[in-house]
Design a protein around this motif. Sequence first.
Motif, PDB file in Angstrom:
ATOM      1  N   PHE A   1      13.959  23.454   8.473  1.00 21.17           N
ATOM      2  CA  PHE A   1      15.028  22.962   9.332  1.00 21.17           C
ATOM      3  C   PHE A   1      16.356  23.603   8.939  1.00 21.17           C
ATOM      4  CE2 PHE A   1      18.412  19.827  10.163  1.00 21.17           C
ATOM      5  CZ  PHE A   1      18.302  19.741  11.547  1.00 21.17           C
ATOM      6  N   LEU A   2      16.632  23.641   7.643  1.00 21.95           N
ATOM      7  CA  LEU A   2      17.858  24.272   7.154  1.00 21.95           C
ATOM      8  C   LEU A   2      17.879  25.757   7.497  1.00 21.95           C
ATOM      9  CD1 LEU A   2      20.464  24.088   5.469  1.00 21.95           C
ATOM     10  CD2 LEU A   2      19.077  24.544   3.434  1.00 21.95           C
ATOM     11  N   PHE A   3      16.731  26.415   7.396  1.00 19.07           N
ATOM     12  CA  PHE A   3      16.628  27.838   7.714  1.00 19.07           C
ATOM     13  C   PHE A   3      17.025  28.102   9.166  1.00 19.07           C
ATOM     14  CE2 PHE A   3      13.789  31.144   9.528  1.00 19.07           C
ATOM     15  CZ  PHE A   3      14.343  32.257   8.910  1.00 19.07           C
ATOM     16  N   PHE A   4      16.490  27.334  10.093  1.00 20.20           N
ATOM     17  CA  PHE A   4      16.783  27.571  11.502  1.00 20.20           C
ATOM     18  C   PHE A   4      18.204  27.150  11.867  1.00 20.20           C
ATOM     19  CE2 PHE A   4      12.104  27.754  11.927  1.00 20.20           C
ATOM     20  CZ  PHE A   4      12.016  28.963  12.589  1.00 20.20           C
ATOM     21  N   ILE A   5      18.733  26.138  11.204  1.00 22.00           N
ATOM     22  CA  ILE A   5      20.140  25.780  11.417  1.00 22.00           C
ATOM     23  C   ILE A   5      21.036  26.932  10.995  1.00 22.00           C
ATOM     24  CG2 ILE A   5      22.012  24.309  10.595  1.00 22.00           C
ATOM     25  CD1 ILE A   5      20.318  22.958  12.672  1.00 22.00           C
ATOM     26  N   CYS A   6      20.733  27.523   9.844  1.00 18.00           N
ATOM     27  CA  CYS A   6      21.516  28.679   9.374  1.00 18.00           C
ATOM     28  C   CYS A   6      21.376  29.862  10.334  1.00 18.00           C
ATOM     29  CB  CYS A   6      21.068  29.080   7.975  1.00 18.00           C
ATOM     30  SG  CYS A   6      21.526  27.914   6.687  1.00 18.00           S
ATOM     31  N   MET A   7      20.194  30.024  10.924  1.00 19.63           N
ATOM     32  CA  MET A   7      19.980  31.116  11.875  1.00 19.63           C
ATOM     33  C   MET A   7      20.870  30.954  13.105  1.00 19.63           C
ATOM     34  SD  MET A   7      17.456  33.262  10.852  1.00 19.63           S
ATOM     35  CE  MET A   7      16.372  33.776  12.149  1.00 19.63           C
ATOM     36  N   LEU A   8      21.133  29.697  13.473  1.00 23.35           N
ATOM     37  CA  LEU A   8      21.984  29.432  14.637  1.00 23.35           C
ATOM     38  C   LEU A   8      23.466  29.592  14.297  1.00 23.35           C
ATOM     39  CD1 LEU A   8      20.194  26.277  16.110  1.00 23.35           C
ATOM     40  CD2 LEU A   8      20.141  28.597  17.033  1.00 23.35           C
TER      41      LEU A   8
ATOM     42  N   PRO B   1      21.503  36.156  12.005  1.00 26.49           N
ATOM     43  CA  PRO B   1      20.121  35.999  11.535  1.00 26.49           C
ATOM     44  C   PRO B   1      19.741  36.989  10.436  1.00 26.49           C
ATOM     45  CG  PRO B   1      20.194  35.827  13.917  1.00 26.49           C
ATOM     46  CD  PRO B   1      21.567  36.246  13.468  1.00 26.49           C
ATOM     47  N   TYR B   2      20.212  38.220  10.553  1.00 28.06           N
ATOM     48  CA  TYR B   2      19.851  39.216   9.547  1.00 28.06           C
ATOM     49  C   TYR B   2      20.472  38.886   8.195  1.00 28.06           C
ATOM     50  CZ  TYR B   2      18.675  43.698   7.462  1.00 28.06           C
ATOM     51  OH  TYR B   2      18.156  44.673   6.646  1.00 28.06           O
ATOM     52  N   ILE B   3      21.710  38.383   8.210  1.00 26.49           N
ATOM     53  CA  ILE B   3      22.353  37.965   6.966  1.00 26.49           C
ATOM     54  C   ILE B   3      21.575  36.805   6.349  1.00 26.49           C
ATOM     55  CG2 ILE B   3      24.441  37.002   5.945  1.00 26.49           C
ATOM     56  CD1 ILE B   3      24.682  39.922   6.795  1.00 26.49           C
ATOM     57  N   VAL B   4      21.118  35.874   7.186  1.00 24.59           N
ATOM     58  CA  VAL B   4      20.326  34.748   6.689  1.00 24.59           C
ATOM     59  C   VAL B   4      19.049  35.256   6.038  1.00 24.59           C
ATOM     60  CG1 VAL B   4      19.050  32.680   7.352  1.00 24.59           C
ATOM     61  CG2 VAL B   4      21.277  33.138   8.377  1.00 24.59           C
TER      62      VAL B   4
ATOM     63  N   ILE C   1      10.070  39.700  13.268  1.00 23.34           N
ATOM     64  CA  ILE C   1       9.669  40.665  14.296  1.00 23.34           C
ATOM     65  C   ILE C   1      10.116  40.198  15.676  1.00 23.34           C
ATOM     66  CG2 ILE C   1       7.699  41.736  15.450  1.00 23.34           C
ATOM     67  CD1 ILE C   1       6.245  41.679  12.768  1.00 23.34           C
ATOM     68  N   TYR C   2       9.921  38.910  15.943  1.00 22.85           N
ATOM     69  CA  TYR C   2      10.292  38.386  17.262  1.00 22.85           C
ATOM     70  C   TYR C   2      11.803  38.481  17.494  1.00 22.85           C
ATOM     71  CZ  TYR C   2      11.094  35.226  21.129  1.00 22.85           C
ATOM     72  OH  TYR C   2      11.506  34.696  22.322  1.00 22.85           O
ATOM     73  N   LEU C   3      12.592  38.179  16.475  1.00 19.25           N
ATOM     74  CA  LEU C   3      14.042  38.175  16.639  1.00 19.25           C
ATOM     75  C   LEU C   3      14.626  39.571  16.819  1.00 19.25           C
ATOM     76  CD1 LEU C   3      15.213  35.533  14.011  1.00 19.25           C
ATOM     77  CD2 LEU C   3      15.271  35.321  16.500  1.00 19.25           C
TER      78      LEU C   3
END
Length: 200
Positions: free
Chosen positions: A71-78, A82-85, A136-138
């Motif tokens: 959950f924390l990972f995807f919050i950070c992605m938003l 994303p590449y920095i994350v 890969i998807y992103l």
Amino acid sequence: MYYTIEGKRFLAVLYIIGLLAGAILINTAIKTGLFRASDLLGFTEYVNSLDNPDTGTFFSYVLLVRLRQIFLFFICMLLFSPYIVYCVLDFFVSFMVGTFVSVMVIRYGWSGMFRGMLFLFPHYIFYGLMLVMVYIYLFRKTPPAQIYRVNHGNHGYMAKNSKILEYKVIVALVCLFLFALGCYSEGFISPEIIKYFSLK
């Protein structure tokens, strides 16, 4: 540079740097007296505690921790690039693995390296594959990714089957499946492997 050879190579190099940094810093801290080996027994005792755990309770614990982390990972992605994350996650995970394996070596000698890697099997593989799928998807549709495909053509397994990753539902289902496999293997299979090899 996300999906290009350079982008993926940078993540690989960053992972190696994290492993070395974790190993070097923990050994330096012990040699300089900042930490004592006994201060780090939490790592090894946690592994030893998996020799005979209450599997149901332990699986619930694993699932709760991993759900919070994802959950924390995807919050950070938003919130961030994303590449920095991915770079931060890549370095952090490798740093912790380097630290963990180093502590196991300090505790058990060089056999601790095998024991430390054994502790990460097989759930580490499933979590890693899930993150690769998301990566890969992103990034495969970014302009650099288009350049990469033009330069290299439709050669290779991933290039020929790349259209599969265009469907969000398929990617989401595969990621959920890998995440479930990771949690299940960490909660049930890994303790059995540790018990079999008797890490105590």
